[in-house]
Design an enzyme around this catalytic site. Structure first.
Site: not given
Length: 254
Positions: A176, A183
């Protein structure tokens, strides 16, 4: 956006949507599963998606071995990545027609966040495709999705190996943050090119009396990670404790 977090943040029945998998409702009332036809379809869908992300993983490894470098590996898996990530849009349909008991709105947000990053950022801003940050989120997504779709497949077949359940509720601890970092860095790298080209921006005056600044929108997207990241991450930690501890209790009784 927080796309990697979305794969474990909500409740579902493992039917290729609902991003959290089977038996995660946490309540005492057991949900009625999909019918035999829907189950067969969902098994096929999840098997295909698992295979697709395995193709991406193999493509990355082969490209790395051939080049001897991890730089610009995105180009070696660009087409299957776009195809199978876009294929996740079917998960919204699964929720909409009721074969998966999950929120259409939440699932749409989760799926569209990734599709947005692939098409509206990475595809649209060619300059960022060679950034190492792209490889960072691609690797995180790939491992996450192989595990997730395998989890759904075995859950639908009522034969879920513990190792897959453990991986689903453990590897996110690393994947994660890794995906979110990739991103954010990719969006950040795209900003100067978006501003220079005026990409997807609408300026005044125009007949609709409406303006839109895509550069500002991307900055707002990045800011949205600040409240989402800790909230979803700690929710996933809580889910891990609940699901895995429940499994350990069942093992003791068995």
């Amino acid at each position: 956006m927080a796309a990697v977090a979305a794969t474990a943040a909500t409740k579902g029945n493992g039917g290729g949507s609902g991003r959290a998998g089977a038996g995660e409702g946490g309540g005492t009332r057991k949900r009625k599963g999909p019918g035999p036809v829907a189950t067969a379809y969902l098994v096929i869908y999840n098997v295909v998606m698992t295979a697709g992300w395995l193709v991406i993983a193999v493509g990355l490894v082969r490209a790395y071995l051939a080049k001897g470098s991890y730089h610009s590996l995105y180009y070696s898996i660009e087409k299957p990545l776009k195809f199978f990530q876009t294929g996740a849009l079917l998960e919204i349909l699964h929720c909409a027609i009721g074969i998966v008991p999950s929120s259409v709105v939440l699932t749409s947000f989760q799926v569209m966040s990734r599709v947005f990053l692939i098409w509206a950022v990475t595809h649209s801003v060619k300059e960022v495709q060679s950034e190492d940050s792209v490889l960072l989120f691609v690797i995180a997504w790939t491992i996450t999705e192989i595990i997730r779709y395998s989890f759904y497949t075995f859950s639908l077949l009522n034969h879920l190996p513990y190792i897959i359940k453990w991986a689903r509720y453990t590897l996110f601890i690393v994947l994660y943050p890794m995906g979110v970092t990739g991103e954010l860095l990719t969006i950040y790298a795209a900003l100067p090119f978006v501003r220079q080209a005026g990409l997807y921006s609408i300026s005044l005056p125009n007949k609709y009396n409406f303006s839109f600044d895509y550069y500002t929108f991307l900055i707002l997207v990045m800011i949205s990670y600040i409240p989402l990241f800790p909230q979803l991450y700690f929710h996933m930690i809580h889910q891990r404790r609940k699901i895995l501890s429940r499994t350990e209790e069942h093992k003791k009784f068995d």
